[in-house]
Write an enzyme that holds these catalytic residues in place. Structure first.
Site, PDB file in Angstrom:
ATOM      1  N   SER A 284      11.243   5.707   4.683  1.00  0.00           N
ATOM      2  CA  SER A 284      12.008   4.465   4.714  1.00  0.00           C
ATOM      3  C   SER A 284      12.607   4.222   6.101  1.00  0.00           C
ATOM      4  O   SER A 284      11.883   4.171   7.087  1.00  0.00           O
ATOM      5  CB  SER A 284      13.090   4.503   3.627  1.00  0.00           C
ATOM      6  OG  SER A 284      13.672   3.245   3.429  1.00  0.00           O
TER       7      SER A 284
ATOM      8  N   ASP B 168       6.971  -0.699  -4.764  1.00  0.00           N
ATOM      9  CA  ASP B 168       8.159  -0.274  -4.036  1.00  0.00           C
ATOM     10  C   ASP B 168       9.198  -1.379  -4.178  1.00  0.00           C
ATOM     11  O   ASP B 168       8.958  -2.521  -3.807  1.00  0.00           O
ATOM     12  CB  ASP B 168       7.797  -0.050  -2.560  1.00  0.00           C
ATOM     13  CG  ASP B 168       8.932   0.541  -1.745  1.00  0.00           C
ATOM     14  OD1 ASP B 168      10.106   0.232  -2.034  1.00  0.00           O
ATOM     15  OD2 ASP B 168       8.644   1.303  -0.798  1.00  0.00           O
TER      16      ASP B 168
ATOM     17  N   HIS C  82       9.690   3.859  -4.281  1.00  0.00           N
ATOM     18  CA  HIS C  82      10.064   3.965  -2.868  1.00  0.00           C
ATOM     19  C   HIS C  82      10.315   5.399  -2.402  1.00  0.00           C
ATOM     20  O   HIS C  82       9.791   5.821  -1.376  1.00  0.00           O
ATOM     21  CB  HIS C  82      11.311   3.108  -2.594  1.00  0.00           C
ATOM     22  CG  HIS C  82      11.734   3.132  -1.167  1.00  0.00           C
ATOM     23  ND1 HIS C  82      10.949   2.627  -0.151  1.00  0.00           N
ATOM     24  CD2 HIS C  82      12.857   3.629  -0.561  1.00  0.00           C
ATOM     25  CE1 HIS C  82      11.557   2.792   1.002  1.00  0.00           C
ATOM     26  NE2 HIS C  82      12.715   3.397   0.784  1.00  0.00           N
TER      27      HIS C  82
END
Length: 252
Positions: free
Chosen positions: A97, A194, A224
């Site tokens: 991320s 996601d 995610h």
């Protein structure tokens, strides 16, 4: 007086001494090192030297995170990189991320990085752009723990500082403008579902980086936080294969 917060149990930085190949692991926005530690332990078991820094303002309290800026997060991962460079000849980076965003930042800045691994990395977050205009609210509901695997939970903040979202947008903007500077081998993982980072971010990165050696692997059974999800084993095995191959290549 500024209140000091203790580091949450499980959010501590981690380090494993190994051979002269080092791997830096970068966790994500509002998250902690807990999301990356299973990967770090697997890489250490394979013999590599591992560093998992805690980003400043993370792993304590969201009010402390509110006081940090993108430069603080950059400094946190650079400190980890220095730790590895003091011990290793060859460096790889892995980021989830915003940790992927910071991984790209390091790869843009340091041409001697041997290779990077990105997991649902972020460079464009249009759904968070609205935060640029929020002036009457300090905190929004949490965006962490987007995990498909029942029973698994990410150690992350329950609230997200609006000021921190603005810093995240500044970071993604800065990194996305220099993606062409990334020339080392790149392995990209993307979850097809996601709820935090739009999956098209991975294709954007793939298209804009200068690397000739680049590959996308689709994760079909994770959300995610894929490092704690059903496809964790795929990430570990594919990353270990990538590091082994790239470490033996002549490319930088």
């Amino acid at each position: 007086m500024t209140e000091e917060y203790l580091v949450l149990d499980g959010a501590e930085p981690f380090f494993f001494e190994g051979n002269d190949i080092g791997v830096l692991l970068c966790h994500g926005f509002t998250g902690t090192t807990q999301s990356m530690k299973p990967l770090g332990e697997a890489y250490a078991k394979a013999g590599y030297t591992v560093c998992g820094p805690r980003l400043k303002g993370h792993g304590t309290h969201y009010e402390e995170m509110e006081r940090t800026k993108m430069e603080d997060w950059m400094a946190s991962v650079e400190e980890g990189l220095v730790w590895l460079k003091d011990r290793c000849e060859t460096i790889f980076l892995t980021g989830l991320s915003m940790g992927g965003t910071l991984t790209l930042y390091l790869a843009e800045k340091y041409s001697d990085i041997k290779g990077i691994v990105l997991i649902n990395a972020a460079v464009e977050l249009p759904q968070l752009e609205m935060a640029q205009h929020i002036t009457d609210t300090r905190f929004l509901n949490a965006i962490g723990s987007d995990i498909k695997l029942v029973g698994n939970q990410e150690l992350a903040y329950m609230k997200t500082p609006v000021r921190s979202i603005k810093e995240l947008i500044k970071l993604t903007d800065a990194v996305s403008r220099k993606l062409n500077k990334v020339s080392c081998p790149v392995l990209l993982f993307v979850s097809i579902e996601d709820h935090v980072v739009p999956p098209n971010n991975t294709q954007i990165i793939y298209d804009r980086i200068s690397a000739n050696d680049k590959k996308i692997i689709t994760l079909k059974n994770s959300y995610h936080v894929a490092t704690l999800d059903n496809d964790q084993g795929i990430i570990i095995s594919e990353t270990l294969a990538f590091i082994k191959r790239a470490a033996n290549s002549n490319s930088l």
